[in-house]
Design a protein around this motif. Structure first.
Motif, PDB file in Angstrom:
ATOM      1  N   GLY A   1       9.748 -15.762  11.189  1.00  0.00           N
ATOM      2  CA  GLY A   1      11.175 -15.540  11.391  1.00  0.00           C
ATOM      3  C   GLY A   1      11.450 -14.795  12.670  1.00  0.00           C
ATOM      4  N   GLY A   2      12.721 -14.826  13.101  1.00  0.00           N
ATOM      5  CA  GLY A   2      13.133 -14.144  14.318  1.00  0.00           C
ATOM      6  C   GLY A   2      14.147 -13.067  14.031  1.00  0.00           C
ATOM      7  N   SER A   3      14.807 -12.572  15.086  1.00  0.00           N
ATOM      8  CA  SER A   3      15.787 -11.499  14.951  1.00  0.00           C
ATOM      9  C   SER A   3      16.941 -11.949  14.068  1.00  0.00           C
ATOM     10  CB  SER A   3      16.313 -11.088  16.328  1.00  0.00           C
ATOM     11  OG  SER A   3      15.245 -10.696  17.162  1.00  0.00           O
ATOM     12  N   SER A   4      17.393 -11.021  13.221  1.00  0.00           N
ATOM     13  CA  SER A   4      18.524 -11.331  12.342  1.00  0.00           C
ATOM     14  C   SER A   4      19.858 -10.953  12.962  1.00  0.00           C
ATOM     15  CB  SER A   4      18.360 -10.614  10.998  1.00  0.00           C
ATOM     16  OG  SER A   4      18.262  -9.216  11.192  1.00  0.00           O
ATOM     17  N   ASP A   5      19.838 -10.328  14.139  1.00  0.00           N
ATOM     18  CA  ASP A   5      21.071  -9.962  14.822  1.00  0.00           C
ATOM     19  C   ASP A   5      20.889 -10.139  16.323  1.00  0.00           C
ATOM     20  OD1 ASP A   5      20.111  -7.350  16.058  1.00  0.00           O
ATOM     21  OD2 ASP A   5      19.802  -6.927  13.929  1.00  0.00           O
ATOM     22  N   ALA A   6      21.987  -9.971  17.055  1.00  0.00           N
ATOM     23  CA  ALA A   6      21.962 -10.205  18.501  1.00  0.00           C
ATOM     24  C   ALA A   6      21.627  -8.951  19.290  1.00  0.00           C
ATOM     25  CB  ALA A   6      23.319 -10.744  18.953  1.00  0.00           C
ATOM     26  N   TRP A   7      21.384  -7.820  18.602  1.00  0.00           N
ATOM     27  CA  TRP A   7      21.173  -6.558  19.305  1.00  0.00           C
ATOM     28  C   TRP A   7      19.713  -6.120  19.318  1.00  0.00           C
ATOM     29  CZ3 TRP A   7      25.161  -7.478  15.884  1.00  0.00           C
ATOM     30  CH2 TRP A   7      26.433  -7.539  16.445  1.00  0.00           C
ATOM     31  N   SER A   8      18.845  -6.884  18.691  1.00  0.00           N
ATOM     32  CA  SER A   8      17.431  -6.518  18.676  1.00  0.00           C
ATOM     33  C   SER A   8      16.574  -7.742  18.950  1.00  0.00           C
ATOM     34  CB  SER A   8      17.042  -5.900  17.326  1.00  0.00           C
ATOM     35  OG  SER A   8      17.206  -6.846  16.280  1.00  0.00           O
ATOM     36  N   GLN A   9      15.393  -7.495  19.496  1.00  0.00           N
ATOM     37  CA  GLN A   9      14.432  -8.551  19.793  1.00  0.00           C
ATOM     38  C   GLN A   9      13.209  -8.324  18.894  1.00  0.00           C
ATOM     39  OE1 GLN A   9      14.947 -11.053  21.933  1.00  0.00           O
ATOM     40  NE2 GLN A   9      16.923 -10.311  22.644  1.00  0.00           N
ATOM     41  N   THR A  10      13.185  -9.007  17.753  1.00  0.00           N
ATOM     42  CA  THR A  10      12.089  -8.839  16.797  1.00  0.00           C
ATOM     43  C   THR A  10      11.667 -10.188  16.246  1.00  0.00           C
ATOM     44  OG1 THR A  10      13.565  -8.561  14.891  1.00  0.00           O
ATOM     45  CG2 THR A  10      12.922  -6.562  16.097  1.00  0.00           C
ATOM     46  N   VAL A  11      10.457 -10.224  15.684  1.00  0.00           N
ATOM     47  CA  VAL A  11       9.999 -11.377  14.906  1.00  0.00           C
ATOM     48  C   VAL A  11       9.345 -10.845  13.640  1.00  0.00           C
ATOM     49  CG1 VAL A  11       9.638 -12.912  16.879  1.00  0.00           C
ATOM     50  CG2 VAL A  11       7.768 -11.437  16.106  1.00  0.00           C
ATOM     51  N   THR A  12       9.268 -11.699  12.631  1.00  0.00           N
ATOM     52  CA  THR A  12       8.632 -11.344  11.364  1.00  0.00           C
ATOM     53  C   THR A  12       7.354 -12.159  11.207  1.00  0.00           C
ATOM     54  OG1 THR A  12      10.782 -10.903  10.363  1.00  0.00           O
ATOM     55  CG2 THR A  12       8.928 -11.198   8.866  1.00  0.00           C
ATOM     56  N   ILE A  13       6.272 -11.501  10.804  1.00  0.00           N
ATOM     57  CA  ILE A  13       5.001 -12.189  10.575  1.00  0.00           C
ATOM     58  C   ILE A  13       4.660 -12.153   9.091  1.00  0.00           C
ATOM     59  CG2 ILE A  13       4.112 -11.799  12.893  1.00  0.00           C
ATOM     60  CD1 ILE A  13       2.593  -9.402  11.873  1.00  0.00           C
ATOM     61  N   ASP A  14       3.754 -13.041   8.683  1.00  0.00           N
ATOM     62  CA  ASP A  14       3.533 -13.292   7.250  1.00  0.00           C
ATOM     63  C   ASP A  14       2.455 -12.416   6.612  1.00  0.00           C
ATOM     64  OD1 ASP A  14       1.317 -14.339   8.472  1.00  0.00           O
ATOM     65  OD2 ASP A  14       1.350 -16.255   7.411  1.00  0.00           O
ATOM     66  N   LYS A  15       2.094 -11.290   7.224  1.00  0.00           N
ATOM     67  CA  LYS A  15       1.124 -10.383   6.628  1.00  0.00           C
ATOM     68  C   LYS A  15       1.629  -8.952   6.745  1.00  0.00           C
ATOM     69  CE  LYS A  15      -2.920 -13.335   7.331  1.00  0.00           C
ATOM     70  NZ  LYS A  15      -4.268 -13.468   7.926  1.00  0.00           N
TER      71      LYS A  15
END
Length: 316
Positions: free
Chosen positions: A114-128
């Motif tokens: 997954g990626g950022s859930s908002d426009a104010w942060s630069q994040t990704v989600t990993i599966d572990k």
């Protein structure tokens, strides 16, 4: 009929026994030469009729046959897509293994889900997550270099703050000149290498790597390349823009670095150079504060910036 069979057998026997040259070979060669144009003309004349025959055969094919052909075509198309996807995955994994081997990383592979859930942060989600031994602060790389750092950990997933987020800061240095600074993300998603003294030689195209200060990121991992360098009059530091080496676009697999070896940490010389930079920052800040006391304005802002930089470097 018997006579022709006997003659054929005799001619074949003589043809074989006379080797590669002989009267029978000569006669055969002449016949082939004479009849070749005729055979070519016959082939040209027959081709349209053969094509018409194929078309007629297709038109008269049963519906069942056509359905089978469509199904086979769909299956073949699906297999081609699967093979193409498998090839892309294999190439990405090969790149990760190459990075792991080159830098001797103690790491665990994970997948971006997954990626950022908002426009104010630069994040990704990993599966572990914590079940796999992941902890907050662990660096994350793809096949091209550092992409970020784990900031949140759940049982089976983790959030990675990317290096181009405006709250991110990574201790870095220019590979060629060993000039040290802080790589920070910007609000527009770009990267800037701050606090690099103008005493060093920095050129467009220079590679920027992790410095290893703070003991979080292994020393020497690629961060990006210098895309622009500006030096204004009387400035102590360069204004450096960095183009990242590692983008999360078109990447699904990453490496989470779980531990550092001794040779991946900053050396005493690196720490001494960083302390020199800190002392220059402090003296610059003190000078600004003194000037502010004389003029009555602007000193507090400069002092605050210097303090923030030191805190974030120590935190890393």
């Amino acid at each position: 009929m018997i006579v022709f069979c006997v003659l054929s057998v005799l001619l074949l026997t003589f043809y074989i026994r006379e080797g590669e040259a002989g009267p029978i070979h000569a006669v055969r060669s002449g016949v082939v030469t004479v009849t070749s144009p005729v055979r070519y003309v016959g082939s040209v004349v027959a081709s349209p009729f053969n094509a018409l025959g194929n078309i007629f055969s297709n038109l008269t094919a049963s519906q069942e046959t056509l359905s089978d052909l469509k199904q086979q075509n769909a299956e073949l198309t699906g297999q081609v897509a699967q093979l193409a996807e498998a090839k892309e995955t294999a190439e990405r994994l090969e790149g990760l293994l190459g990075l792991q081997s080159t830098y001797n990383l103690q790491s665990t592979a994970a997948r971006i889900i997954g990626g950022s859930s908002d426009a104010w942060s630069q994040t990704v989600t990993i599966d572990k997550g914590s079940l796999d031994g992941f902890e907050i602060g662990m660096p994350v790389c793809n096949a091209y270099g550092v992409i970020g750092q784990i900031t949140e950990v759940a049982l089976s997933s983790s959030t990675v703050l990317l290096i181009n987020d405006e709250t991110s800061g990574v201790s870095a240095m220019v590979q060629s000149s060993r000039a040290q600074g802080m790589l920070r993300g910007q609000a527009d998603g770009s990267l800037r290498l701050e606090y690099v003294s103008t005493d060093y030689d920095v050129q467009v195209g220079d590679i920027v790597i992790t410095s290893g200060l703070g003991g979080v990121f292994p020393k020497g991992l690629p961060l990006g390349t210098v895309s622009s360098v500006e030096r204004r009059d009387n400035d102590v530091y360069y204004d450096i823009v960095v183009r990242t080496s590692a983008s999360t676009e078109n990447n699904e697999e990453v490496l989470v670095i779980t531990a550092l070896s001794d040779d991946q940490r900053a050396t005493d010389e690196d720490i001494a150079a960083a302390n020199d930079i800190d002392s220059v920052q402090t003296s610059t800040s003190d000078g600004d504060s003194q000037e502010s006391d004389q003029t009555g304005e602007d000193g507090s802002t400069d002092g605050q910036d210097s303090s923030d930089t030191t805190d974030e470097s120590t935190q890393e």
